[in-house]
Design an enzyme around this catalytic site. Structure first.
Site, mmCIF file in Angstrom:
data_model
loop_
_atom_site.group_PDB
_atom_site.id
_atom_site.type_symbol
_atom_site.label_atom_id
_atom_site.label_comp_id
_atom_site.label_asym_id
_atom_site.label_seq_id
_atom_site.Cartn_x
_atom_site.Cartn_y
_atom_site.Cartn_z
ATOM 1 N N GLU A 1 0.825 -1.218 0.000
ATOM 2 C CA GLU A 1 0.000 0.000 0.000
ATOM 3 C C GLU A 1 0.856 1.264 0.000
ATOM 4 O OE1 GLU A 1 -3.581 -1.839 2.755
ATOM 5 O OE2 GLU A 1 -1.770 -1.088 3.707
ATOM 6 N N ASP B 1 -7.689 -4.940 8.885
ATOM 7 C CA ASP B 1 -7.309 -3.696 8.192
ATOM 8 C C ASP B 1 -7.180 -3.894 6.684
ATOM 9 O OD1 ASP B 1 -5.050 -5.248 8.203
ATOM 10 O OD2 ASP B 1 -3.687 -3.716 8.944
HETATM 11 P P1 NAD Z 1 2.411 -10.417 13.546
HETATM 12 O O1 NAD Z 1 2.280 -11.389 12.417
HETATM 13 O O2 NAD Z 1 3.767 -10.084 14.065
HETATM 14 O O3 NAD Z 1 1.546 -10.935 14.795
HETATM 15 C C1 NAD Z 1 0.243 -11.408 14.663
HETATM 16 C C2 NAD Z 1 -0.029 -12.445 15.761
HETATM 17 O O4 NAD Z 1 -1.409 -12.839 15.656
HETATM 18 C C3 NAD Z 1 0.807 -13.713 15.620
HETATM 19 O O5 NAD Z 1 1.557 -13.937 16.800
HETATM 20 C C4 NAD Z 1 -0.240 -14.813 15.403
HETATM 21 O O6 NAD Z 1 0.114 -16.038 16.004
HETATM 22 C C5 NAD Z 1 -1.467 -14.195 16.051
HETATM 23 N N1 NAD Z 1 -2.749 -14.757 15.611
HETATM 24 C C6 NAD Z 1 -3.160 -15.001 14.345
HETATM 25 N N2 NAD Z 1 -4.415 -15.527 14.365
HETATM 26 C C7 NAD Z 1 -4.784 -15.565 15.673
HETATM 27 C C8 NAD Z 1 -5.959 -15.980 16.336
HETATM 28 N N3 NAD Z 1 -6.995 -16.496 15.659
HETATM 29 N N4 NAD Z 1 -6.010 -15.880 17.689
HETATM 30 C C9 NAD Z 1 -4.956 -15.400 18.395
HETATM 31 N N5 NAD Z 1 -3.806 -14.988 17.806
HETATM 32 C C10 NAD Z 1 -3.723 -15.066 16.471
HETATM 33 O O7 NAD Z 1 1.645 -9.119 13.061
HETATM 34 P P2 NAD Z 1 1.722 -7.622 13.661
HETATM 35 O O8 NAD Z 1 2.788 -6.834 12.989
HETATM 36 O O9 NAD Z 1 1.690 -7.693 15.144
HETATM 37 O O10 NAD Z 1 0.336 -7.049 13.111
HETATM 38 C C11 NAD Z 1 -0.898 -7.572 13.597
HETATM 39 C C12 NAD Z 1 -2.014 -7.082 12.720
HETATM 40 O O11 NAD Z 1 -2.155 -5.671 12.882
HETATM 41 C C13 NAD Z 1 -1.779 -7.304 11.219
HETATM 42 O O12 NAD Z 1 -2.971 -7.799 10.665
HETATM 43 C C14 NAD Z 1 -1.478 -5.936 10.679
HETATM 44 O O13 NAD Z 1 -1.894 -5.785 9.331
HETATM 45 C C15 NAD Z 1 -2.277 -5.069 11.606
HETATM 46 N N6 NAD Z 1 -1.780 -3.701 11.735
HETATM 47 C C16 NAD Z 1 -2.699 -2.700 11.791
HETATM 48 C C17 NAD Z 1 -2.265 -1.390 11.931
HETATM 49 C C18 NAD Z 1 -3.288 -0.292 12.053
HETATM 50 O O14 NAD Z 1 -2.933 0.873 11.966
HETATM 51 N N7 NAD Z 1 -4.522 -0.617 12.296
HETATM 52 C C19 NAD Z 1 -0.902 -1.092 11.972
HETATM 53 C C20 NAD Z 1 0.015 -2.140 11.954
HETATM 54 C C21 NAD Z 1 -0.431 -3.449 11.834
#
Ligand code: NAD
Length: 357
Positions: A73, A244
């Site tokens: 993005e 997101d």
């Molecule tokens: P990451 O991959 O480091 O961590 C995600 C965690 O979620 C992993 O440890 C995984 O095991 C866990 N997980 C997946 N499915 C699960 C479930 N059903 N139950 C419990 N745990 C589960 O990712 P991250 O960098 O921490 O990002 C997390 C999310 O936040 C991503 O989807 C990312 O796109 C989003 N994000 C949003 C924003 C925003 O501004 N809203 C900003 C950054 C990241």
């Protein structure tokens, strides 16, 4: 090919405009230099200040290029004086390959000349700005005295989310759950000794016990149900971070129907946020209106407030502004030669002569 025979010198002029660049290494050092919680608080102030002048920004939903495994993005915005954009990806499958789900870099430019004034890594900075935004919103919406948070999804964002809530909202206790116990152990170990009580939980139901703030921050490219309707009682604040992207949500639709939903920029959130599950006219409040006093935030202790966060370009712009202001006079950047500067602006070809062997 013969290069032009010009009268230019072989070296660039000493007053050449250079662009400050903050590498990942320098970003890490800057965070330690400022202090993580101080930086999260400072970023939240910059973000809140920009939410207060929301109407002065150019706004557009981010430009997304989707693939089966993730998304890339571009997130641009401008306040008429500065222009910023972030490049960011989201690839949930990356962690299984030893790579980050989210990586990013960003650029700030001067609108008057169009010249870049800052280039920076934004993988760490995105984690900080997302956490700062979450906490700034929770400061306005969480129930009075909220001091316990359930943190569901213990990946890259989780420690930052927790420490921002501690620094900005006075969080005292966090209850961790991840479907991968190794992620929970990692998060607990990282938070140890940082002034917050950490409880490792083995189910999401256990994690939400006694929590007034429920943060969902999981990564999975599907309509997941991290919180089901019966898990969410009256009076909580939900900080929904992970949903997101189109086809990527974390909350049961029933929760949305019972909540007052606050969003960043509705045209983007309706495509990417939890509310993609709801009809197009589903009522939401733009959060900037709460900050400016034009809309009500929490009005009732039993109300469920929900921040349907997707991450908006203005938050990155605020973070870029923060970086521009805070690297001044420090050693935490290097200068990049990324602006061509021909002696005669129209003689770009002639400038090649400077590098003629
Ligand atoms: P990451 O991959 O480091 O961590 C995600 C965690 O979620 C992993 O440890 C995984 O095991 C866990 N997980 C997946 N499915 C699960 C479930 N059903 N139950 C419990 N745990 C589960 O990712 P991250 O960098 O921490 O990002 C997390 C999310 O936040 C991503 O989807 C990312 O796109 C989003 N994000 C949003 C924003 C925003 O501004 N809203 C900003 C950054 C990241």
């Amino acid at each position: 090919m013969t290069l032009p025979n010009t009268s230019h010198s072989n070296t660039a002029p000493s007053d050449k405009a250079l662009v400050p660049f903050v590498s990942v290494d320098n970003m890490m050092q800057l965070i330690h230099h400022i202090g993580l919680e101080t930086m999260l608080t400072g970023l939240a102030t910059y973000i809140e200040d920009d939410f207060k002048r929301w109407e002065s920004f150019d706004k557009t939903p981010r430009v997304a290029s989707h693939s089966d495994v993730g998304v890339i993005e571009l997130m641009p915005t401008s306040d008429g004086e500065a222009y910023g954009f972030k490049y960011v990806n989201g690839h949930p499958k990356n962690t299984s390959e030893g790579l980050q789900t989210v990586t990013a870099f960003g650029l700030l430019a001067d609108v008057y000349t169009g010249y870049p004034v800052l280039l920076t890594e934004m993988t760490l900075l995105t984690a900080l700005r997302t956490a700062a935004t979450s906490a700034m919103v929770a400061k306005h919406l969480a129930p009075a005295g909220a001091d316990t948070m359930a943190m569901i999804g213990n990946g890259a964002q989780s420690e930052f989310q927790t420490l921002a809530m501690k620094a900005i909202c006075g969080l005292k206790s966090v209850r961790l759950y991840d479907k991968d116990p190794a992620a929970t152990r990692k998060c607990a170990a990282n938070l140890a000794g940082l002034g917050i009580t950490v409880t490792e939980c083995t189910t999401p139901e256990e994690a939400i016990q006694g929590a007034q703030i429920l943060t969902t921050c999981t990564a999975d490219k599907q309509n997941a149900t991290i919180l089901s309707d019966n898990m969410v009682g009256a009076g909580v604040h939900i900080n929904a971070i992970g949903g997101d992207c189109p086809g990527k949500t974390e909350l049961a639709a029933g929760i949305l129907s019972r909540s007052d939903v606050f969003v960043e920029f509705p045209p983007q959130t309706r495509i990417e946020g939890e509310i993609q599950q709801m009809p197009e006219d589903f009522a939401v409040t733009e959060f900037w209106k709460v900050v400016t006093g034009q809309a009500e935030g929490r009005r009732d202790p039993r109300q469920i407030t929900l921040f349907d966060s997707v991450g908006f370009a203005i938050e990155d712009f605020s973070a870029l502004r923060y970086m521009r202001d805070h690297i001044k006079g420090t050693a935490f950047y290097e200068d990049l030669d990324m602006l061509a500067d021909p002696d005669d602006p129209r003689d770009l070809f002639g400038m090649l002569g400077r590098a003629k062997p």
